[in-house]
Design a protein around this motif. Structure first.
Motif, PDB file in Angstrom:
ATOM      1  N   PHE A 372      18.187  48.672  37.383  1.00  0.00           N
ATOM      2  CA  PHE A 372      19.433  48.502  37.030  1.00  0.00           C
ATOM      3  C   PHE A 372      20.458  48.734  38.305  1.00  0.00           C
ATOM      4  CE2 PHE A 372      23.803  50.391  36.201  1.00  0.00           C
ATOM      5  CZ  PHE A 372      24.332  49.013  35.339  1.00  0.00           C
ATOM      6  N   ARG A 373      20.190  49.604  39.264  1.00  0.00           N
ATOM      7  CA  ARG A 373      20.847  49.938  40.603  1.00  0.00           C
ATOM      8  C   ARG A 373      20.747  48.549  41.456  1.00  0.00           C
ATOM      9  NH1 ARG A 373      23.498  54.793  41.659  1.00  0.00           N
ATOM     10  NH2 ARG A 373      22.785  54.392  43.884  1.00  0.00           N
ATOM     11  N   THR A 374      19.479  48.311  41.536  1.00  0.00           N
ATOM     12  CA  THR A 374      19.325  47.101  42.456  1.00  0.00           C
ATOM     13  C   THR A 374      19.919  45.863  41.990  1.00  0.00           C
ATOM     14  OG1 THR A 374      17.182  47.945  42.942  1.00  0.00           O
ATOM     15  CG2 THR A 374      17.377  45.496  43.371  1.00  0.00           C
ATOM     16  N   THR A 375      19.751  45.626  40.619  1.00  0.00           N
ATOM     17  CA  THR A 375      20.501  44.389  39.977  1.00  0.00           C
ATOM     18  C   THR A 375      22.118  44.597  40.128  1.00  0.00           C
ATOM     19  OG1 THR A 375      18.782  44.246  38.497  1.00  0.00           O
ATOM     20  CG2 THR A 375      20.940  43.143  37.942  1.00  0.00           C
ATOM     21  N   CYS A 376      22.657  45.721  40.235  1.00  0.00           N
ATOM     22  CA  CYS A 376      24.126  45.708  40.319  1.00  0.00           C
ATOM     23  C   CYS A 376      24.383  45.425  41.858  1.00  0.00           C
ATOM     24  CB  CYS A 376      24.411  47.257  40.050  1.00  0.00           C
ATOM     25  SG  CYS A 376      24.408  47.400  38.489  1.00  0.00           S
TER      26      CYS A 376
END
Length: 400
Positions: A372-376
């Motif tokens: 999720f954080r990489t996607t953000c």
């Protein structure tokens, strides 16, 4: 007696508005609940993305051919068949989910069936608002004003309300609420929607003519496309990215309600601000600010997923969405002849929703393949890049 006759004369328009309210609440509930259920059934963000992607594609295709289908089957028949299918599928989903017999494939299938005629039904009823207003003894100006006010209010409040209701009563009870809303919409439609005389059989060429009329209108197609990409991501935030973040964290759906309520507040605030401005904004300014606002909202979720960040991110995303209002008002108010109205209206809706399915799937695939954080982080970069590119593109067009 005279007052009763006046009330009865206005029933078609009043009934249609009540039906739209019930239908919009049903859509709000299903938009919040069904992806939530999909994660419960599969434990996979990718399956959540797949479901909303398929529904988005079906809705988009339905909008493109909505005018053709509505003219082929008839307005009343199209709207009622769509309402009946929606009521039946939501009833079956609620029954199977309550009995712990619902599978991911069945949920996707029923979602697909319920969405299949949504586009044609929307185009059919919206295209006939002028005639329904006339039958109800209302001026077109008053009818459009009432229609826009009710739709806007319900769309801004229904999603947040449904998230809080789901958190309060639980997923299984909420699934029955969707069925109840759909049955209410179906009943109100059957009692209020007039029978319209079938026109000559439509031709696919009518869609081509509508495309030419749309391109020849005063609407800037580059602005519409850029605004569509921004709106698509705003809806991806609401329908997929925030719910996925909350499911991965294992927290309450009420946090989604916080995001949606703040988002609605931000949209209203920005619309009021734009309405008070003495001059119109440049298209390059509209789109760039929308993309940058969405990038900031995504960045806030990268920092932390908490009630506070949900509120702040929702508010910023809503402000960004509010910037897009002038673009979509222009798209939805394209002037056309009575005969071409369903085709042009369907095309207008399809342009608005053009990028939505793709953004659903790419976001879901990114979370599934990375985190999720990489996607953000990736989304913040892409949204900032989109702000720069769209601003330069539209600014070049403005200077020509």
């Amino acid at each position: 007696m005279l007052q009763r006759l006046q009330r009865n004369a206005r029933w078609p328009f009043v009934g249609l508005q009540l039906s739209n309210v019930a239908l919009n609440f049903s859509h709000a509930f299903s938009t919040v609940l069904y992806p939530w259920i999909m994660y419960d059934l599969t434990g996979s963000v990718v399956f959540m993305a797949l479901m909303v992607f398929i529904n988005g594609i079906v809705l988009l295709v339905g909008m493109v051919f909505g005018g053709y289908v509505a003219e082929l089957l008839g307005v009343r028949y199209t709207a009622l068949i769509s309402a009946k299918v929606g009521a039946l599928t939501s009833l079956l989903i609620a029954a199977l989910y309550t009995a712990d017999s619902l599978s991911p494939g069945i949920l996707i299938l029923f979602g697909l069936l319920s969405t299949m005629l949504d586009g044609p039904a929307t185009v059919a009823t919206e295209a006939k608002v002028p005639e329904i207003a006339r039958l109800s003894g209302l001026s077109l100006t008053d009818a459009n004003s009432i229609d826009d006010t009710i739709d806007g209010f319900v769309l801004l409040t229904a999603s947040a309300a449904s998230a809080f209701i789901v958190a309060t009563i639980g997923s299984k009870d909420a699934a029955w609420w969707i069925a109840i809303c759909n049955f209410a919409a179906m009943t109100l439609l059957s009692l209020s929607l007039p029978k319209f005389r079938l026109r000559p059989a439509p031709r696919f060429q009518d869609i081509i003519v509508a495309v030419r009329q749309f391109r020849g209108s005063a609407v800037s197609l580059p602005l519409a496309l850029c605004a569509s990409a921004a709106l698509g991501f705003f809806m991806t935030l609401q329908i997929f990215l925030v719910p996925a973040a909350l499911r991965l964290q294992g927290v309450s759906v009420a946090w989604l309600g916080i995001f949606l309520a703040a988002s609605a507040t931000g949209t209203i605030m920005m619309n009021l601000y734009l309405a008070s401005r003495p001059s119109a904004l440049l298209p390059s300014s509209i789109v760039a600010r929308a993309f940058l606002g969405l990038a900031l909202a995504t960045g806030l979720m990268w920092v932390e997923v908490s009630p506070l960040t949900m509120m702040l991110a929702g508010l910023v995303a809503g402000l960004a969405n509010g910037w897009l209002s002038p673009a979509f008002v222009a798209v939805l108010q394209v002037k056309t002849s009575r005969g071409s109205r369903p085709y042009v209206m369907g095309l207008s809706y399809s342009v608005i929703l053009l990028f939505l399915p793709l953004e659903y799937m790419l976001t879901g695939a990114s979370i599934g393949l990375t985190s999720f954080r990489t996607t953000c982080t990736l989304l913040v970069f892409l949204l900032s890049l989109a702000a720069a590119v769209s601003s330069a593109w539209l600014e070049a067009i403005e200077n020509d």
